[in-house]
Scaffold this motif. Structure first.
Motif, PDB file in Angstrom:
ATOM      1  N   UNK A 163      39.173  26.230  15.986  1.00 40.18           N
ATOM      2  CA  UNK A 163      38.083  26.185  16.532  1.00 40.18           C
ATOM      3  C   UNK A 163      38.721  24.989  17.157  1.00 40.18           C
ATOM      4  N   UNK A 164      39.012  24.125  17.042  1.00 37.55           N
ATOM      5  CA  UNK A 164      39.621  22.360  17.097  1.00 37.55           C
ATOM      6  C   UNK A 164      38.232  21.477  17.076  1.00 37.55           C
ATOM      7  N   UNK A 286      13.961  22.098  29.633  1.00 33.35           N
ATOM      8  CA  UNK A 286      14.525  20.911  30.013  1.00 33.35           C
ATOM      9  C   UNK A 286      15.330  21.040  29.430  1.00 33.35           C
ATOM     10  N   UNK A 287      15.314  21.684  28.096  1.00 35.28           N
ATOM     11  CA  UNK A 287      16.929  21.742  27.181  1.00 35.28           C
ATOM     12  C   UNK A 287      17.376  22.854  27.672  1.00 35.28           C
ATOM     13  N   UNK A 288      17.055  23.665  28.127  1.00 39.16           N
ATOM     14  CA  UNK A 288      17.801  25.415  28.497  1.00 39.16           C
ATOM     15  C   UNK A 288      18.416  24.891  29.964  1.00 39.16           C
ATOM     16  N   UNK A 289      18.219  24.094  30.299  1.00 38.87           N
ATOM     17  CA  UNK A 289      18.452  23.228  31.944  1.00 38.87           C
ATOM     18  C   UNK A 289      20.246  22.303  31.798  1.00 38.87           C
ATOM     19  N   UNK A 290      19.613  21.915  30.733  1.00 43.27           N
ATOM     20  CA  UNK A 290      20.913  20.933  30.276  1.00 43.27           C
ATOM     21  C   UNK A 290      22.480  21.058  29.633  1.00 43.27           C
ATOM     22  N   UNK A 291      23.434  21.693  30.429  1.00 42.51           N
ATOM     23  CA  UNK A 291      24.260  22.622  30.514  1.00 42.51           C
ATOM     24  C   UNK A 291      25.262  21.482  29.334  1.00 42.51           C
ATOM     25  N   UNK A 292      26.362  22.206  27.738  1.00 42.71           N
ATOM     26  CA  UNK A 292      26.689  22.132  27.388  1.00 42.71           C
ATOM     27  C   UNK A 292      28.408  22.124  27.721  1.00 42.71           C
ATOM     28  N   UNK A 293      28.808  20.478  27.118  1.00 42.79           N
ATOM     29  CA  UNK A 293      30.304  20.144  27.339  1.00 42.79           C
ATOM     30  C   UNK A 293      31.245  20.883  26.776  1.00 42.79           C
ATOM     31  N   UNK A 294      32.481  21.202  27.317  1.00 43.81           N
ATOM     32  CA  UNK A 294      33.366  22.028  26.413  1.00 43.81           C
ATOM     33  C   UNK A 294      34.635  20.897  25.396  1.00 43.81           C
ATOM     34  N   UNK A 295      34.805  21.387  24.023  1.00 44.26           N
ATOM     35  CA  UNK A 295      35.202  20.166  23.165  1.00 44.26           C
ATOM     36  C   UNK A 295      36.195  20.024  24.331  1.00 44.26           C
ATOM     37  N   UNK A 449      28.638  32.081  11.363  1.00 42.29           N
ATOM     38  CA  UNK A 449      27.831  31.663  12.281  1.00 42.29           C
ATOM     39  C   UNK A 449      29.593  30.271  12.954  1.00 42.29           C
ATOM     40  N   UNK A 450      29.500  30.402  14.318  1.00 35.60           N
ATOM     41  CA  UNK A 450      30.190  29.402  14.627  1.00 35.60           C
ATOM     42  C   UNK A 450      29.739  29.296  16.365  1.00 35.60           C
ATOM     43  N   UNK A 451      29.874  28.967  17.395  1.00 36.84           N
ATOM     44  CA  UNK A 451      29.767  27.971  18.328  1.00 36.84           C
ATOM     45  C   UNK A 451      29.948  26.518  18.583  1.00 36.84           C
ATOM     46  N   UNK A 452      30.328  26.796  19.969  1.00 38.08           N
ATOM     47  CA  UNK A 452      31.663  25.773  21.063  1.00 38.08           C
ATOM     48  C   UNK A 452      31.285  26.213  22.240  1.00 38.08           C
ATOM     49  N   UNK A 453      30.900  24.619  23.319  1.00 35.88           N
ATOM     50  CA  UNK A 453      30.284  25.329  24.632  1.00 35.88           C
ATOM     51  C   UNK A 453      31.397  26.168  25.641  1.00 35.88           C
ATOM     52  N   UNK A 454      30.698  26.769  25.989  1.00 36.48           N
ATOM     53  CA  UNK A 454      31.366  28.065  26.767  1.00 36.48           C
ATOM     54  C   UNK A 454      31.918  27.315  28.437  1.00 36.48           C
ATOM     55  N   UNK A 455      33.111  27.032  28.541  1.00 34.08           N
ATOM     56  CA  UNK A 455      33.788  26.396  29.276  1.00 34.08           C
ATOM     57  C   UNK A 455      32.814  27.081  31.255  1.00 34.08           C
ATOM     58  N   UNK A 456      32.732  27.778  30.855  1.00 31.11           N
ATOM     59  CA  UNK A 456      32.530  29.442  32.317  1.00 31.11           C
ATOM     60  C   UNK A 456      31.153  28.209  33.059  1.00 31.11           C
TER      61      UNK A 456
END
Length: 463
Positions: A163-164, A286-295, A449-456
């Motif tokens: 997953x880099x 607020x947390x739900x509206x904060x988007x996740x940056x990719x690796x 369980x693995x999770x990484x930010x979704x670029x889309x």
């Protein structure tokens, strides 16, 4: 009693106390109340009644008692990751599964199968390894149990590498760290990488820690002795100062601790802790509206760093029977399929059925002698699972469901609970997955369980 030892007989241990009394005394200081000592009386400590103290020395003792309340660290925020406060509480007294009427049990199983319909129940195997552990894996000095732990750690690192997530300029937060062996191997894998931090979260004091042995100047190990429920990562000084992207990791993170860790990363660390006094619902919004940056790679680190501080999550799941509806992150998913706290309570109990018939394997694993992880509690978790399975499948269930049927239902319960976690992560902008990261012969709890930010789901920049 043995010569020179305390004469108090410990009923719970069925032996005499092994402490050494003062010269001329028959009992040690803890059990001195059993003999006259110049009319001095021993009383239970008001901070912890498990030990006693001389009444005339109570005030002096309270100032140094190990059970006294200690100052809270700066990163302690009461119940910040606890979940909703207004959930419907489950009645304290629940009918044991073995005492449920057959009709109610069948109704629960029907609900379980209906809710599981359409879910991905057959996980793919992703059993990997990592070069950092090859020498340890081939060391004949390690016993069978140590070898099993090493195989799990190697696969976790292999999945992180795929997953880099093994790279420079990151802070690895190990939840339920124990001795810190997972962080140790991550550090070994990043031997020539600069600017790496490790935060080891463990609420209990731990013996034989390995993080203190690290002498590399490029990596920093810090322990956070706090319950995950109250941990605000934003207020950890090193993260507050450096704003490093975080990788959350864990090996066999028990039940509700997994949900607390996910919320700690996805919500409380994403949402600035300056808003800790807000209403919980507003904070979650607020947390739900904060988007996740990719690796972040070396080429795009500066352009994505401002978006999201969590680079990835890799957690080996454990002990679903210890989950808690109040802390569970998948409550919305359960509600969407017509389930509530009552069904969740029984499903998390039934999840222990997945270990039915495996007590012999577990027992053998737990009794093997080794030098790698003698204080590791993974086998203890699995023994607890087996005992729970035995308790919950006794009496009337023996004539209702076969061991194979109970195992299948237990696995369904685990996957249903885990799917709620997957949906939670997806709703917060992560690409999440479940996979078998080791063989069941190595560990009964073999799902990662693995999770990484979704670029889309990265928002378009505002012009």
């Amino acid at each position: 009693p043995e010569p020179g030892r305390c004469a108090h007989f410990v009923l719970r241990k069925r032996r005499f106390c092994r402490m050494i009394p003062a010269p001329g005394r028959r009992f040690c200081g803890e059990h001195g109340h059993e003999e006259e000592q110049n009319d001095r009386k021993r009383i239970p400590c008001p901070l912890d009644p498990k030990h006693t103290v001389y009444e005339d020395q109570l005030q002096k003792h309270l100032k140094k008692c190990n059970s006294r309340e200690k100052p809270k660290p700066v990163y302690f925020v009461q119940d910040i990751n606890a979940g909703l406060k207004d959930v419907a509480e489950i009645p304290e007294k629940q009918v044991p599964l073995s005492s449920l009427p057959i009709e109610e049990l069948q109704n629960l199983i029907t609900k379980l199968k209906k809710a599981s319909n359409g879910l991905e129940l057959h996980l793919k195997e992703q059993i990997l390894s990592h070069q950092a552990l090859q020498e340890a894996l081939s060391d004949p000095k390690n016993g069978e149990s140590a070898f099993k732990h090493l195989k799990q750690q190697a696969s976790i690192l292999g999945n992180m590498e795929k997953l880099h997530l093994l790279g420079p300029g990151r802070c690895f937060v190990e939840f339920g760290a124990g001795r810190g062996k997972l962080s140790h191997w991550v550090d070994v894998a990043l031997e020539n990488v600069e600017s790496v931090q490790f935060l080891l979260v463990e609420r209990a004091t731990t013996r034989f820690k390995v993080d203190g042995k690290h002498k590399r100047r490029d990596s920093i190990f810090e322990r956070l002795q706090v319950d995950i429920q109250h941990l605000c990562l934003n207020k950890v000084p090193i993260l507050e100062k450096k704003k490093l992207p975080v990788v959350g990791i864990g090996k066999h993170l028990c039940g509700a601790a997994t949900d607390l860790a996910l919320r700690c990363l996805v919500e409380s660390y994403t949402t600035c802790c300056d808003g800790e006094d807000e209403e919980p619902a507003l904070k979650r919004c607020r947390a739900a509206q904060t988007e996740v940056a990719p690796h972040k790679s070396a080429s795009n680190e500066s352009t994505t760093e401002d978006h999201k501080p969590v680079a990835g999550i890799v957690i080996a799941l454990c002990c679903h029977h210890k989950c808690d509806w109040t802390h569970y992150v998948g409550r919305e998913f359960f509600k969407s399929v017509g389930l509530g706290p009552l069904e969740f309570h029984y499903f998390q109990r039934m999840s222990s059925w997945a270990t039915c018939g495996m007590q012999e394997t577990t027992s053998k694993a737990s009794t093997s002698e080794d030098s790698e992880d003698q204080t590791d509690d993974t086998e203890e978790h699995e023994q607890t699972l087996s005992r729970t399975a035995q308790q919950d499948s006794s009496d009337t269930l023996q004539g209702t469901l076969s061991a194979e049927e109970r195992k299948e239902i237990g696995c369904l319960c685990k996957r249903l609970i885990d799917h709620g976690r997957i949906e939670y992560l997806q709703q917060h902008g992560y690409k999440a997955a479940l996979q078998y990261y080791t063989e069941s012969a190595v560990s009964l709890e073999n799902v990662l369980l693995t999770a990484v930010p979704n670029p889309s789901l990265i928002p378009e920049p505002t012009i």
